[in-house]
Design an enzyme around this catalytic site. Sequence first.
Site, short mmCIF file in Angstrom:
data_model
loop_
_atom_site.label_atom_id
_atom_site.label_comp_id
_atom_site.label_asym_id
_atom_site.label_seq_id
_atom_site.Cartn_x
_atom_site.Cartn_y
_atom_site.Cartn_z
N ASN A 130 42.69 16.00 35.57
CA ASN A 130 41.97 17.13 36.19
C ASN A 130 42.90 18.30 36.57
O ASN A 130 42.42 19.42 36.80
CB ASN A 130 41.17 16.68 37.42
CG ASN A 130 39.94 15.86 37.11
OD1 ASN A 130 39.57 14.95 37.84
ND2 ASN A 130 39.26 16.18 36.01
N ASP A 172 30.47 12.08 38.64
CA ASP A 172 30.56 13.13 37.62
C ASP A 172 29.31 14.02 37.61
O ASP A 172 28.22 13.56 37.95
CB ASP A 172 30.76 12.46 36.24
CG ASP A 172 31.33 13.42 35.21
OD1 ASP A 172 31.75 14.53 35.58
OD2 ASP A 172 31.36 13.05 34.02
C1 IPE Z 1 36.41 11.93 35.54
O1 IPE Z 1 35.54 12.99 35.39
C2 IPE Z 1 37.27 12.13 36.75
C3 IPE Z 1 36.59 12.12 38.02
C4 IPE Z 1 35.33 11.84 38.23
C5 IPE Z 1 37.43 12.44 39.14
P1 IPE Z 1 35.82 14.16 34.36
O2 IPE Z 1 34.60 14.99 34.37
O3 IPE Z 1 37.11 14.81 34.65
O4 IPE Z 1 35.94 13.35 32.98
P2 IPE Z 1 35.98 13.86 31.49
O5 IPE Z 1 37.15 14.74 31.36
O6 IPE Z 1 34.71 14.59 31.24
O7 IPE Z 1 36.09 12.62 30.67
C1 IPE Z 2 33.12 15.53 38.83
O1 IPE Z 2 32.32 16.59 38.41
C2 IPE Z 2 34.14 15.93 39.85
C3 IPE Z 2 35.51 15.91 39.39
C4 IPE Z 2 35.94 15.57 38.21
C5 IPE Z 2 36.53 16.34 40.34
P1 IPE Z 2 32.79 17.57 37.26
O2 IPE Z 2 33.55 18.68 37.88
O3 IPE Z 2 33.49 16.82 36.20
O4 IPE Z 2 31.39 18.10 36.73
P2 IPE Z 2 30.96 18.36 35.22
O5 IPE Z 2 31.24 17.09 34.47
O6 IPE Z 2 31.78 19.50 34.72
O7 IPE Z 2 29.50 18.66 35.31
MG MG Z 3 32.89 15.89 34.52
#
Ligand code: IPE
Ligand code: IPE
Ligand code: MG
Length: 245
Positions: A69, A21
């Site tokens: 997502n 993340d």
């Molecule tokens: C969780 O991350 C999913 C992945 C790492 C693929 P998100 O960034 O989507 O999670 P939330 O929505 O902040 O909980």
């Molecule tokens: C994790 O990074 C990757 C996926 C969920 C695909 P994020 O895209 O959630 O990054 P933040 O949380 O917005 O910084």
């Molecule tokens: Mg995230």
Amino acid sequence: MNLQNQIDLTNVPQHIAIIMDGNGRWAKKQGQERLYGHSFGVDSVRAALTACKNIGVKYTTMYAFSTENWSRPQDEVEGLMNLLVYTIANEVNELNAQNVKLLSIGNTIGLPEDCQNELYNAIESTKNNTGIHLVIALNYSSRWEITEAVKELAEQVKNGSLNLSDLTPELISQTLSTRNIPDPELLIRTSGEHRLSNFLLWQAAYSEFHFTSVLWPDFREDDLYKAVLDYQSRERRFGMVSEQL
Ligand code: IPE
Ligand code: IPE
Ligand code: MG
């Protein structure tokens, strides 16, 4: 001080699960689009995998795309899918060179066709490798997975091939997409968030959690070793008391 050398190799988790993340926030800090962060995240996957291999981890599961997502802006979703296709196609030789066996969990039939094709090709091409298992969670959510397992078991009860009294936690584990994969002893989440976001709810029942504020694109071998050292400092009691261990 070398972190890797401090690890007790007799007490390494067999399975490390990672919620990768912070890509978006990392990109924003550089004044870039979110996709820029996702593409740098690929280097971190390589680093985490190498570190796991170096210390003898047998399985690593990486959360790459959740069922939730899909709700992101369309250009980000498309960019992520293209990155997945490109990365899987590009890395398959390296995975073979490193003896990595690729697996996936999640609703892969819901992915774009080119993504499915690259994924299935890579899984097929690495299936005889005997080193670390790299499990990518793609279009994955735990509630989806558990619901699928419940449907499958309910169907078996309905058609008489399963007795209700034979329904055990072990059978449920064996019906999930992680069947044959041991539960993760250690679960890491980067970027300072402290939640599971629908990841491995069943399998993480007794996992140790390691949270780090490091954003995923900055994650390197030493960050993995730090997580393992943290894990090794814990006492895993499984409901018992210290004196019984
Ligand atoms: C969780 O991350 C999913 C992945 C790492 C693929 P998100 O960034 O989507 O999670 P939330 O929505 O902040 O909980
Ligand atoms: C994790 O990074 C990757 C996926 C969920 C695909 P994020 O895209 O959630 O990054 P933040 O949380 O917005 O910084
Ligand atoms: Mg995230």
